[in-house]
Enzyme design. Structure first.
Site, short mmCIF file in Angstrom:
data_model
loop_
_atom_site.label_atom_id
_atom_site.label_comp_id
_atom_site.label_asym_id
_atom_site.label_seq_id
_atom_site.Cartn_x
_atom_site.Cartn_y
_atom_site.Cartn_z
N PHE A 1 0.82 -1.20 0.00
CA PHE A 1 0.00 0.00 0.00
C PHE A 1 0.86 1.26 0.00
O PHE A 1 0.36 2.36 0.19
CB PHE A 1 -0.92 -0.01 1.23
CG PHE A 1 -1.72 -1.28 1.33
CD1 PHE A 1 -2.87 -1.46 0.56
CD2 PHE A 1 -1.31 -2.31 2.16
CE1 PHE A 1 -3.59 -2.62 0.63
CE2 PHE A 1 -2.04 -3.49 2.24
CZ PHE A 1 -3.17 -3.65 1.48
N GLY B 1 5.49 -4.05 10.53
CA GLY B 1 4.51 -4.17 9.46
C GLY B 1 5.19 -4.47 8.13
O GLY B 1 5.30 -3.61 7.27
N SER C 1 7.91 -2.00 1.55
CA SER C 1 8.72 -1.00 2.26
C SER C 1 10.09 -1.57 2.62
O SER C 1 11.09 -0.84 2.66
CB SER C 1 8.00 -0.51 3.52
OG SER C 1 7.59 -1.59 4.32
N ASP D 1 6.77 -8.65 11.71
CA ASP D 1 5.36 -8.84 11.36
C ASP D 1 4.96 -10.23 11.85
O ASP D 1 5.73 -11.17 11.72
CB ASP D 1 5.18 -8.75 9.83
CG ASP D 1 3.74 -8.44 9.42
OD1 ASP D 1 2.82 -9.11 9.91
OD2 ASP D 1 3.56 -7.54 8.59
N SER E 1 4.93 -7.32 17.58
CA SER E 1 6.05 -6.42 17.86
C SER E 1 6.35 -6.32 19.35
O SER E 1 7.50 -6.22 19.76
CB SER E 1 5.81 -5.05 17.23
OG SER E 1 5.33 -4.11 18.14
N ASP F 1 4.36 0.90 10.79
CA ASP F 1 3.38 0.71 9.71
C ASP F 1 2.64 -0.61 9.94
O ASP F 1 2.38 -1.37 9.02
CB ASP F 1 4.09 0.71 8.35
CG ASP F 1 3.12 0.76 7.19
OD1 ASP F 1 2.00 1.25 7.38
OD2 ASP F 1 3.50 0.31 6.09
N HIS G 1 -3.57 -0.67 12.65
CA HIS G 1 -4.05 0.71 12.65
C HIS G 1 -5.04 1.01 13.77
O HIS G 1 -5.65 2.08 13.77
CB HIS G 1 -4.66 1.05 11.29
CG HIS G 1 -3.62 1.24 10.22
ND1 HIS G 1 -2.61 0.33 10.01
CD2 HIS G 1 -3.41 2.22 9.32
CE1 HIS G 1 -1.85 0.75 9.01
NE2 HIS G 1 -2.30 1.90 8.59
N HIS H 1 3.61 5.75 9.20
CA HIS H 1 2.85 5.75 7.95
C HIS H 1 1.35 5.94 8.22
O HIS H 1 0.87 5.66 9.29
CB HIS H 1 3.06 4.42 7.19
CG HIS H 1 2.65 4.50 5.76
ND1 HIS H 1 1.96 3.49 5.12
CD2 HIS H 1 2.82 5.48 4.83
CE1 HIS H 1 1.75 3.85 3.86
NE2 HIS H 1 2.26 5.05 3.66
N ASP H 2 0.67 6.40 7.18
CA ASP H 2 -0.80 6.56 7.18
C ASP H 2 -1.26 7.66 8.13
O ASP H 2 -2.20 7.47 8.92
CB ASP H 2 -1.49 5.22 7.50
CG ASP H 2 -1.11 4.15 6.49
OD1 ASP H 2 -1.23 4.40 5.29
OD2 ASP H 2 -0.66 3.06 6.91
MG MG Z 1 0.73 1.73 5.84
#
Ligand code: MG
Length: 215
Positions: free
Chosen positions: A14, A40, A46, A65, A118, A135, A138, A163-164
């Protein structure tokens, strides 16, 4: 970077390519300060940007992850990808895809996968880090846990990337932005220009990080 945009666009993920190049540029500086770490991994997009920068400095990227997919990637949810569902385990399983990506980009000796939640990996962590890229999940609880477990390991001058980041709730979930604001409020980070939804903070040379009150 031996980073062919067309090839990278084929890696599942993404991450916007402009954000990816910013990850790469920052990791080139950060990997001289210490190992880099991302939370993530998903399918490795990434990790290609960060890991390629680490490789140039003979550095290391730890990529954490659980590889079971985040909340929004579960069956029936908005970002579920049926091609990532493992019917033997009967769950989302991104590890094989991640390993294929790392291998295709020649990063097996640079990117070290850690297959765990994590906060479990953090229980035994003591290595100072040049960069932490958050990342992962969320939800506020997950994003806050990732921050409180890992930001404390960033060396002075190192980077915290999130991120995000969406300031407008109509555009996306607020947890990463809330954690970003929490990091800023700690007084331990300097805000650098944001690139699209990639928040960039640099660790100042002072004090200890307190996790702060949970909202
Ligand atoms: Mg992200």
């Amino acid at each position: 970077m031996k980073c062919e945009a067309a090839l990278l666009s084929q890696v599942k993920g993404f991450l916007d390519p402009v954000e990816g190049m910013q990850l790469y540029e920052i990791a080139k500086k950060a990997s001289r300060l210490g190992p880099c770490l991302e939370i993530g991994s998903y399918c490795g997009k990434s990790a290609v940007y960060l890991g390629s920068a680490c490789l140039e400095n003979q550095g290391i990227l730890f990529s954490i992850d659980h590889h079971c997919g985040s909340e929004e990637q579960q069956p029936g949810e908005e970002y579920f990808d049926p091609s990532l569902f493992n019917y033997d385990l009967f769950q989302v399983d991104t590890l094989n895809h991640f390993r294929r990506t790392i291998s295709a980009w020649g990063l097996e000796n640079t990117v070290v996968p850690i297959v765990a939640r994590s906060q479990i990996a953090a229980r035994a962590w003591a290595t100072p880090l040049g960069l932490v890229f958050i990342d992962g999940g969320h939800s506020y609880e997950t994003a806050f846990t990732d921050y409180s477990c890992w930001a404390q390991h960033i060396v002075p001058g190192g980077y915290l990337l999130i991120h995000d980041i969406f300031e407008n709730p109509a555009q996306g979930g607020q947890a990463p932005f809330q954690v970003y604001q929490l990091a800023l409020a700690s007084g331990l980070f300097q805000e650098l220009p944001r690139v699209k939804t990639l928040g960039v903070l640099q660790r100042l040379n002072c004090g200890q990080i307190s996790a702060g009150p949970q909202a």
